[in-house]
Design an enzyme around this catalytic site. Structure first.
Site: not given
Ligand SMILES: O=P(O)(O)O[C@H]1O[C@H](CO)[C@@H](O)[C@H](O)[C@H]1O
Ligand SMILES: O=P(O)(O)O[C@H]1O[C@H](CO)[C@@H](O)[C@H](O)[C@H]1O
Lengths: 387, 387
Positions: A52, A197, A200, A202, A204
């Site tokens: 991870c 994906s 874990h 988290h 953003q």
């Molecule tokens: O940033 P990650 O986790 O790789 O990606 C995920 O969140 C993003 C923000 O909502 C999206 O644009 C992506 O399609 C999604 O798979």
């Protein structure tokens, strides 16, 4: 009770916060489902996964090694959607002025962070106590404060915040941006069904030089509401009304109200709304931060209990811009949205597709029914009872 | 070439048809994907499935039996989202006037139809020739004409249409509505990834007493554009500009232009736009209906060829309201949207989740790159070559 008839007839509801309508078809829940089934949420993961890229001490895609952190850990997304450094964009001066009408673009700078909730690979917010959730809110507050414009009145509030005078663990601190940015969007995609994906835990944090569409639309609506209603706040009035009506409340504590909003699109959509006028994270007192952690805990645990699964959702905080007019900052009202796709069980989701994309969002169960079900799902997390 | 720099930097593009922005991050396609995989489109189905509720001669959920039809077959959705008969709704007169500001609702009446494209269970639009697709467009035109308001100038056009004087197969005819409706949304959800629960080729037609959000927003934008640009049409100008620029065209024939629009959100989003001012289906000449069928054929075949799979998408027609002001009808410009979720292969999709839902739509590959790939995917359907 709301107008009882709305449990039986197709109707539209208005979302005053976005300024848009949606279609509600309560009788449609009787429809059988023969389509795609979601994989039920995975619940047996190791506490530490050597592969991870978010676990402590592990290497990441671009070569860095994660620290041996205790609570939260922040780093710049290895595949950021926006960056601090890029060429400036100016549209080609065109002989054809149709281009300037119909092919409009503008450059966007910014920075994307990833923030882990815990060193443990196999837990989720639903598994954490309010006390364990608190460091996440503290880290959000630190990151937000670090990005505030010096001309934003909230930066004076931040300067006086006791939390920010305490030393922070180095792995939860970010450097100030190299240029002033306009907005910070904190969001979580939880579960494979919501494009996550890595299980874990988290979230953003995407900061941008532009004000994005959704918070932009909300600020316009909140500003209009105040101007038309003697300076009262839209979400302040809404909290008051929901507390009177008692029809859509899922949970509440001293500082926050949790409702399935009147205008919810997703089947079990929820909003956490500050009861008093809080413009942004830095306005929260220590007790309010704990109450906010408690609200998040109550929402995520109820979600998991509802269908006895690790419930997928996207969530996000809406608050005052980092930089903006006095009016924009003053008219902002702190709240958090949860958009979960599941409709009937751990494996049957609501699809927002053809009609929803081409014409108008559509929902089946009413927000009042959804709120009643979530109200009834409190108490211990189902997976702890099974042990 | 478009401003080359837009291939490299993060930027926002403006959608003048909806009046909203989206974020484009071209460098982000390098991101590895470890998340959910879609099941590849099923391609081995029987031509007739005794359990399918859309195959000829089969019984349906509510007891009716399907006719032994040759081309298309229309019936009222057994689980309609809106109905012709329901109680009228009037908000409770409330002592509390916050309710009238924040808990707004209105009743919606209407009718939902399901329309099969073919008696064959195992084909899709991509497998059908333009000639085989034509009966679908003819049926759409009949249903639309049947619902037009007598005060709509398009009902005079319909009255003169040669097509509508020809006898139609009884299974493709619907009765006139019991009350005048405002808008008709024709849409298709194709593939399990887009919430389709039955692979038998079909679309839906939802008619409502209200004008839904999306076509409503487009009409507002088109009206504004005309007022500000000497009576010229937004999509007329856009067609002209795209034909000059040659950067986003996927395909064209005499009557229709197929582009990945400048403001596309979905990775391989496509618009079919009438080249001349066509307000609605009833404005199309016989040749134009065939050219429209040809355009649909070219889009769906290229989609399947792109990743050599039965490509999922939602599509929908936007045209003049059934009932509306002269201005609304005159300002409408016939077009069709295709929103497909796949991004990199038959099994890796783009998720419009956290940031997209909370802040602003975000895409990775540029529309110019998407158009180039779709342009290169013409020719025979990949599965026919394999045989
Ligand atoms: O940033 P990650 O986790 O790789 O990606 C995920 O969140 C993003 C923000 O909502 C999206 O644009 C992506 O399609 C999604 O798979
Ligand atoms: O009408 P269907 O095919 O049963 O249902 C499908 O299309 C509808 C209209 O886009 C959506 O509301 C549903 O979520 C989707 O599963």
């Amino acid at each position: 009770m709301p107008d009882k008839i709305l449990d039986d007839i197709s109707h539209r509801r208005y979302n005053p916060l976005r300024g848009s309508w949606l279609l509600v078809s309560p009788h449609r829940t009787k429809r059988p489902w023969q389509g795609q089934q979601e994989a039920p949420g995975i619940i047996t993961l190791p506490e530490y996964d050597p592969k991870c890229y978010l676990c402590p001490r592990n290497p990441r895609a671009q070569g860095d090694t994660n620290p041996d952190y205790d609570h939260t850990f922040v780093f710049v997304n290895d595949y950021s959607a926006v960056k601090e450094q890029q060429q400036d964009y100016e549209a080609e001066p065109s002989s054809n002025d149709l281009s300037s009408l119909l092919l409009r673009a503008e450059g966007v700078k910014g920075k994307c962070f990833v923030l882990t909730f815990s060193p443990k690979h196999n837990i989720t917010l639903a598994d954490m106590s309010a006390e364990e959730t608190l460091p996440i809110i503290e880290t959000w507050t630190r990151i937000y404060a670090t990005h505030l414009s010096p001309t934003n009145p909230l930066s004076q509030v931040a300067a006086k915040l006791e939390l920010l005078s305490r030393p922070a663990p180095p792995e939860s601190v970010v450097p100030p941006p190299s240029q002033q940015l306009r907005y910070m969007q904190i969001f979580e995609n939880k579960g494979a069904a919501m494009g996550c994906s890595n299980p874990h835990p988290h979230c953003q944090v995407w900061t941008t030089s532009t004000l994005p569409e959704e918070p932009g639309a909300e600020i316009v609506q909140m500003t209009k509401y105040r101007a038309e209603n003697g300076g009262r706040h839209l979400l302040g009035d809404y909290v008051k009304l929901e507390m009177e009506k008692q029809e859509r409340i899922v949970y509440q504590n001293e500082s926050f109200l949790v409702v399935c909003p009147w205008w919810a699109i997703w089947p079990f959509e929820v909003m956490i709304i500050a009861k008093r006028h809080v413009r942004a994270l830095v306005d929260l007192t220590e007790q309010e931060r704990l109450d906010y952690a408690d609200s998040i805990q109550e929402v995520t645990r109820r979600y998991d209990n509802l269908f006895e699964t690790s419930f997928p959702y996207s969530s996000g905080l809406h608050q005052a811009p980092l930089d903006g007019t006095q009016e924009e900052i003053e008219n902002s009202w702190f709240h958090m949205h949860f958009y979960p796709p599941l409709l009937r069980s751990a494996t049957v989701r609501k699809f927002l597709v053809g009609y929803e994309l081409m014409a108008e969002p559509q929902r089946d169960i009413t927000p009042e029914q959804a709120a009643a079900r979530l109200r009834g799902c409190g108490g211990e997390l189902y997976r702890n009872k099974l042990q």
